[in-house]
Design a protein around this motif. Structure first.
Motif, mmCIF file in Angstrom:
data_model
loop_
_atom_site.group_PDB
_atom_site.id
_atom_site.type_symbol
_atom_site.label_atom_id
_atom_site.label_comp_id
_atom_site.label_asym_id
_atom_site.label_seq_id
_atom_site.Cartn_x
_atom_site.Cartn_y
_atom_site.Cartn_z
ATOM 1 N N GLU A 172 0.737 -1.181 0.008
ATOM 2 C CA GLU A 172 -0.011 -0.203 -0.076
ATOM 3 C C GLU A 172 1.071 1.322 -0.047
ATOM 4 O O GLU A 172 1.841 1.288 0.502
ATOM 5 C CB GLU A 172 -0.877 0.055 1.266
ATOM 6 N N ASN A 173 0.383 2.371 -0.560
ATOM 7 C CA ASN A 173 0.781 3.735 -0.471
ATOM 8 C C ASN A 173 -0.119 4.549 -0.281
ATOM 9 O O ASN A 173 -1.428 4.272 -0.380
ATOM 10 C CB ASN A 173 1.754 4.062 -1.659
ATOM 11 N N ALA A 174 -0.123 5.863 -0.308
ATOM 12 C CA ALA A 174 -1.028 6.914 -0.066
ATOM 13 C C ALA A 174 -2.201 6.691 -1.236
ATOM 14 O O ALA A 174 -3.336 6.976 -0.787
ATOM 15 C CB ALA A 174 -0.433 8.322 -0.050
ATOM 16 N N ASN A 212 -3.737 -4.292 7.129
ATOM 17 C CA ASN A 212 -4.310 -3.501 5.975
ATOM 18 C C ASN A 212 -3.598 -2.447 5.506
ATOM 19 O O ASN A 212 -3.491 -1.961 4.367
ATOM 20 C CB ASN A 212 -5.610 -3.251 6.328
ATOM 21 N N ASP A 213 -2.702 -1.792 6.206
ATOM 22 C CA ASP A 213 -2.289 -0.358 6.151
ATOM 23 C C ASP A 213 -0.969 -0.507 5.232
ATOM 24 O O ASP A 213 -0.539 0.106 4.475
ATOM 25 C CB ASP A 213 -1.667 0.346 7.359
ATOM 26 N N LYS A 214 -0.365 -1.918 5.279
ATOM 27 C CA LYS A 214 0.911 -2.253 4.717
ATOM 28 C C LYS A 214 0.859 -3.044 3.541
ATOM 29 O O LYS A 214 1.616 -2.672 2.648
ATOM 30 C CB LYS A 214 1.880 -2.759 5.609
ATOM 31 N N PHE A 215 -0.107 -3.791 3.287
ATOM 32 C CA PHE A 215 -0.479 -4.698 2.291
ATOM 33 C C PHE A 215 -1.868 -4.356 1.447
ATOM 34 O O PHE A 215 -2.718 -4.214 2.009
ATOM 35 C CB PHE A 215 -0.179 -6.229 2.680
ATOM 36 N N LYS A 216 -1.568 -4.516 -0.119
ATOM 37 C CA LYS A 216 -2.750 -4.413 -0.847
ATOM 38 C C LYS A 216 -2.962 -5.767 -1.571
ATOM 39 O O LYS A 216 -2.028 -6.455 -2.149
ATOM 40 C CB LYS A 216 -2.375 -3.549 -1.884
ATOM 41 N N ILE A 217 -4.207 -6.525 -1.138
ATOM 42 C CA ILE A 217 -4.339 -7.879 -1.307
ATOM 43 C C ILE A 217 -5.580 -7.784 -2.518
ATOM 44 O O ILE A 217 -6.665 -7.285 -2.097
ATOM 45 C CB ILE A 217 -4.864 -8.853 -0.127
ATOM 46 N N VAL A 218 -5.322 -8.226 -3.548
ATOM 47 C CA VAL A 218 -6.608 -8.402 -4.480
ATOM 48 C C VAL A 218 -6.643 -9.829 -5.221
ATOM 49 O O VAL A 218 -5.594 -10.307 -5.372
ATOM 50 C CB VAL A 218 -5.934 -7.625 -5.770
ATOM 51 N N SER A 219 -7.999 -10.410 -5.188
ATOM 52 C CA SER A 219 -8.257 -11.405 -5.633
ATOM 53 C C SER A 219 -9.694 -11.420 -6.037
ATOM 54 O O SER A 219 -10.621 -11.055 -5.337
ATOM 55 C CB SER A 219 -8.075 -12.806 -4.536
ATOM 56 N N PRO A 220 -10.040 -12.220 -7.196
ATOM 57 C CA PRO A 220 -11.639 -12.419 -7.221
ATOM 58 C C PRO A 220 -12.234 -13.451 -6.329
ATOM 59 O O PRO A 220 -13.406 -13.767 -6.490
ATOM 60 C CB PRO A 220 -11.442 -12.883 -8.954
#
Length: 227
Positions: A131-133, A150-158
């Protein structure tokens, strides 16, 4: 010989030099580029032989590893310096992804190093980034109960179910504690767990990334592969 004839000869020689020198420079540049590529191929072939890998200077079939960016970015995609072998009894696949991006009359070339381990079974896309701003504000991803995570990682999945199965509380703790997880981006997709970073393939980095991916796999509960 008259002055007129002498002047004409000098003009002809100068014109030949003006035309020939740039052509010679281009020819030398091409020659040196090819020689450098040949030396690079020889070094990678020697590395592959030393570690029990197979090596291909170019193999377009490697591009089938992913259907997500950066594999789909730009045009003219190439898979260069493809290495295939095993790491801790798992199939290891490494190569340099190259593509071109055009903007008006200009064109730029981009390279990515890709390191991938085979999975026990085909699974949905699960992309783990940072994640970033901007991403916190504008991108939508999967939320977990751990706010720091949640503040550090961006998790994407269908498939949120797959994401929650893979990234359980112990895995979140491991990711928050391991410095590598804060800099390496990785992805589950189909038959592969992969990581990729901008730049050319560096053989001395392969086992560093492979070890990290192996530890990621070790965090995944066994039922994920049988469900």
């Amino acid at each position: 010989m008259t002055e007129a004839v002498t002047g004409a000869l000098l003009t002809s020689v100068l014109l030949s030099l003006c035309v020939g020198i740039p052509g010679l420079a281009v020819g030398l540049a091409i020659f040196h580029t090819r020689r450098a590529r040949q030396r690079h191929i020889a070094r990678l072939a020697a590395w592959a032989a030393q570690h029990g890998f197979r090596y291909w200077p170019k193999d377009q079939s490697a591009l089938g590893l992913s259907r997500q960016a950066p594999f789909t970015t730009g045009s003219g995609h190439e898979a260069l310096d493809v290495l295939r072998g095993t790491f801790r009894d798992v199939h290891l696949h490494c190569f340099q992804l190259r593509y071109r991006v055009s903007s008006g009359d200009s064109q730029s070339t981009h390279d990515y190093q890709v390191v991938a381990l085979s999975l026990p079974a085909m699974r949905p896309l699960l992309d783990i980034a940072h994640e970033n701003a901007l991403t916190r504000r504008f991108d939508k991803d999967i939320d977990f109960e751990n706010r720091e995570f949640n503040d550090k990682f961006k998790i994407v999945s269908p498939s949120p179910r797959f994401a929650y199965d893979v990234i359980h509380p112990r895995t979140m703790e491991w990711m928050l504690a391991d410095p590598r997880a804060h800099t390496i981006r990785w992805r589950f997709e189909g038959a592969w767990l992969m990581t990729f970073r901008p730049g050319r393939l560096e053989p001395q980095e392969i086992f560093y990334y492979a070890e990290f991916l192996h530890q990621v796999l070790a965090q995944v509960p066994k039922h994920v592969w049988s469900d």
